[in-house]
Design an enzyme around this catalytic site. Structure first.
Site, PDB file in Angstrom:
ATOM      1  N   GLY A 148       0.865  -1.036  -0.180  1.00 43.02           N
ATOM      2  CA  GLY A 148      -0.021   0.010   0.071  1.00 43.02           C
ATOM      3  C   GLY A 148       0.905   1.144   0.051  1.00 43.02           C
TER       4      GLY A 148
ATOM      5  NE  ARG B  55      -2.153  -4.589  -1.184  1.00 48.48           N
ATOM      6  CZ  ARG B  55      -1.691  -3.863  -0.344  1.00 48.48           C
ATOM      7  NH1 ARG B  55      -0.554  -4.147   0.452  1.00 48.48           N
ATOM      8  NH2 ARG B  55      -2.490  -3.033   0.067  1.00 48.48           N
TER       9      ARG B  55
ATOM     10  CG  ASP C 144       3.519  -6.699   7.495  1.00 49.37           C
ATOM     11  OD1 ASP C 144       2.985  -6.328   6.481  1.00 49.37           O
ATOM     12  OD2 ASP C 144       2.720  -7.067   8.484  1.00 49.37           O
TER      13      ASP C 144
ATOM     14  CB  THR D 212       2.732   0.985   6.220  1.00 46.97           C
ATOM     15  OG1 THR D 212       1.442   0.539   6.449  1.00 46.97           O
ATOM     16  CG2 THR D 212       3.540   0.491   7.326  1.00 46.97           C
TER      17      THR D 212
ATOM     18  CG  ASP E 212      -1.719  -0.429   8.142  1.00 48.51           C
ATOM     19  OD1 ASP E 212      -2.533   0.656   7.932  1.00 48.51           O
ATOM     20  OD2 ASP E 212      -1.604  -1.150   7.291  1.00 48.51           O
TER      21      ASP E 212
ATOM     22  CG  ASP F 275       1.545  -2.657  10.780  1.00 46.12           C
ATOM     23  OD1 ASP F 275       2.227  -2.030   9.852  1.00 46.12           O
ATOM     24  OD2 ASP F 275       0.584  -3.450  10.169  1.00 46.12           O
TER      25      ASP F 275
ATOM     26  NE  ARG G 177      -2.340  -4.851   5.725  1.00 44.97           N
ATOM     27  CZ  ARG G 177      -2.864  -5.082   4.522  1.00 44.97           C
ATOM     28  NH1 ARG G 177      -3.511  -6.112   4.313  1.00 44.97           N
ATOM     29  NH2 ARG G 177      -2.272  -4.008   3.526  1.00 44.97           N
TER      30      ARG G 177
HETATM   31  O1  F6P Z   1      -1.687  -1.233   4.769  1.00 41.33           O
HETATM   32  C1  F6P Z   1      -2.061  -0.082   4.183  1.00 41.33           C
HETATM   33  C2  F6P Z   1      -3.758  -0.296   4.147  1.00 41.33           C
HETATM   34  O2  F6P Z   1      -4.154   0.919   3.762  1.00 41.33           O
HETATM   35  C3  F6P Z   1      -4.297  -1.015   5.140  1.00 41.33           C
HETATM   36  O3  F6P Z   1      -4.781   0.127   6.409  1.00 41.33           O
HETATM   37  C4  F6P Z   1      -5.743  -1.406   4.556  1.00 41.33           C
HETATM   38  O4  F6P Z   1      -6.305  -2.299   5.249  1.00 41.33           O
HETATM   39  C5  F6P Z   1      -5.151  -1.844   3.219  1.00 41.33           C
HETATM   40  O5  F6P Z   1      -3.754  -1.205   3.022  1.00 41.33           O
HETATM   41  C6  F6P Z   1      -5.900  -1.527   2.207  1.00 41.33           C
HETATM   42  O6  F6P Z   1      -5.453  -2.174   1.028  1.00 41.33           O
HETATM   43  P1  F6P Z   1      -5.761  -1.934  -0.532  1.00 41.33           P
HETATM   44  O7  F6P Z   1      -5.711  -0.556  -0.848  1.00 41.33           O
HETATM   45  O8  F6P Z   1      -4.994  -3.122  -1.325  1.00 41.33           O
HETATM   46  O9  F6P Z   1      -7.264  -2.215  -0.612  1.00 41.33           O
END
Ligand code: F6P
Length: 326
Positions: free
Chosen positions: A14, A75, A106, A129, A131, A133, A175
């Site tokens: 992300g 990804r 991660d 990120t 998050d 985390d 997340r």
């Molecule tokens: O890891 C960053 C994040 O924005 C999380 O907070 C969220 O759960 C996820 O990515 C959303 O991912 P995507 O943009 O692939 O829907």
């Protein structure tokens, strides 16, 4: 003297505000140290496909203040296969790349750790990120900006909530971690914060809402982390509406707005420091680890630890939020 003559940088997973500032810092500090530098587009997927371009100090003009990532992100499923990783290794060799800087979370570092072990290829990670985390850094790049975005949104929601005596459930990202929710809850004066790190049953929430009514609170904000154990904001709001029909409940899911926007001063400076540190540490022979900032100092944490150890949310944030929400 390091035998690293060319470093490639990429962003993965992300996107997060401040990733561009980190890319700029990596590129310019390579050039400052007389090391050639390349950008890999679309993370591991772009690496497998050879989407690699040599960069100069001028390639990263005016990106410091921009959200998203100019290197794009993805990804990659292919990188999870041995065949995909072998292709990625070939592309690095054919482009004369001696070391990598991976900017991400991660998932990115799990891939980097695997690749490092498989091909003995030097990689250092920079935590990017929203998050927050990751073990091994007090803050990840993007967290501060995302928080400010959330606060700005919640402040606006509060204006309308107060005007109509409404109860708002605001769902935020993170997340399976509650850093964004807990910090935003404290900073926005939320009545309650529902996070994965702390179980709050619907009954406990109802009790808190009842108490707020007794205290003559006419409107309230409840922040719900997307990974919370009691359900998502829509489900929780439905439970509350059923048990407390006198409340006019509304739900707002903030979504990807939290990932965008110009990075805050904090994120720009963090990214700039970590970008320079990543290059300096690679040139000193360090690899298979993440650069982070702990107590204002750059520290290195092995990828293995950054991925597997859990960065604990400070209970004080939640405790203070609870005290101040009476
Ligand atoms: O890891 C960053 C994040 O924005 C999380 O907070 C969220 O759960 C996820 O990515 C959303 O991912 P995507 O943009 O692939 O829907």
């Amino acid at each position: 003297m390091s035998n690293i003559k060319k470093i490639a940088v990429f962003t993965s997973g992300g996107d997060a505000p401040g990733m561009n500032a980190a890319v700029r810092a990596v590129v310019r500090s390579c050039i400052y140290n007389n090391v050639r530098v390349a950008g890999i587009y679309r993370g591991y997927q772009g690496l497998i496909e050879g989407d690699i371009e040599e960069l100069t100090a001028r390639s990263v003009n005016h990106i410091l203040q921009r959200g998203g990532t100019v290197l794009k992100s993805a990804r990659s499923k292919d990188f999870r296969t041995a065949e995909g990783r072998a292709k990625a290794h070939e592309k690095l060799l054919s482009n004369g790349v001696d070391a990598l800087v991976a900017i991400g979370g991660d998932g990115t570092f799990t891939g980097a750790h695997f690749f490092n072990r498989e091909f003995d290829f030097p990689i250092i990670g920079i935590p990017g990120t929203i998050d927050n985390d990751l073990y091994g850094t007090d803050y990840t790049i993007g967290f501060d900006t995302a928080l400010n975005t959330v606060i700005d949104a919640v402040d606006k929601i509060r204006d309308t909530a107060a005007s109509h005596n409404r109860l708002f459930f605001v769902e935020v990202m993170g997340r399976d971690a509650g850093f964004i929710a807990a910090h935003a809850g404290l900073a926005s004066g939320a009545l309650a914060v529902l996070i994965p790190e702390r179980e709050m049953t619907i009954d406990q929430l109802l009790e808190r809402l009842n108490e707020a009514r007794r205290q003559n609170k006419s409107s309230s904000i409840v922040i719900v982390a997307e990974g919370g154990k009691s359900g998502d904001a829509t489900e929780i709001a439905a439970h509350v509406a059923e048990r407390m029909p006198y409340y006019d409940t509304k739900v707002t899911i903030l979504g990807h707005i939290q990932r965008g926007g110009s990075p805050s001063c904090f994120d720009r400076n963090l990214a700039s420091r970590l970008g320079v540190a990543a290059v300096e540490q690679l040139l000193k022979g360090k690899r298979d680890c993440m650069v982070g900032m702990v107590h204002h100092k750059v520290v290195l944490t092995p990828f293995e630890k950054a991925i597997s150890d859990k960065y604990q949310l400070d209970n004080e944030v939640v405790r203070i939020s609870d005290i101040l929400s009476i």
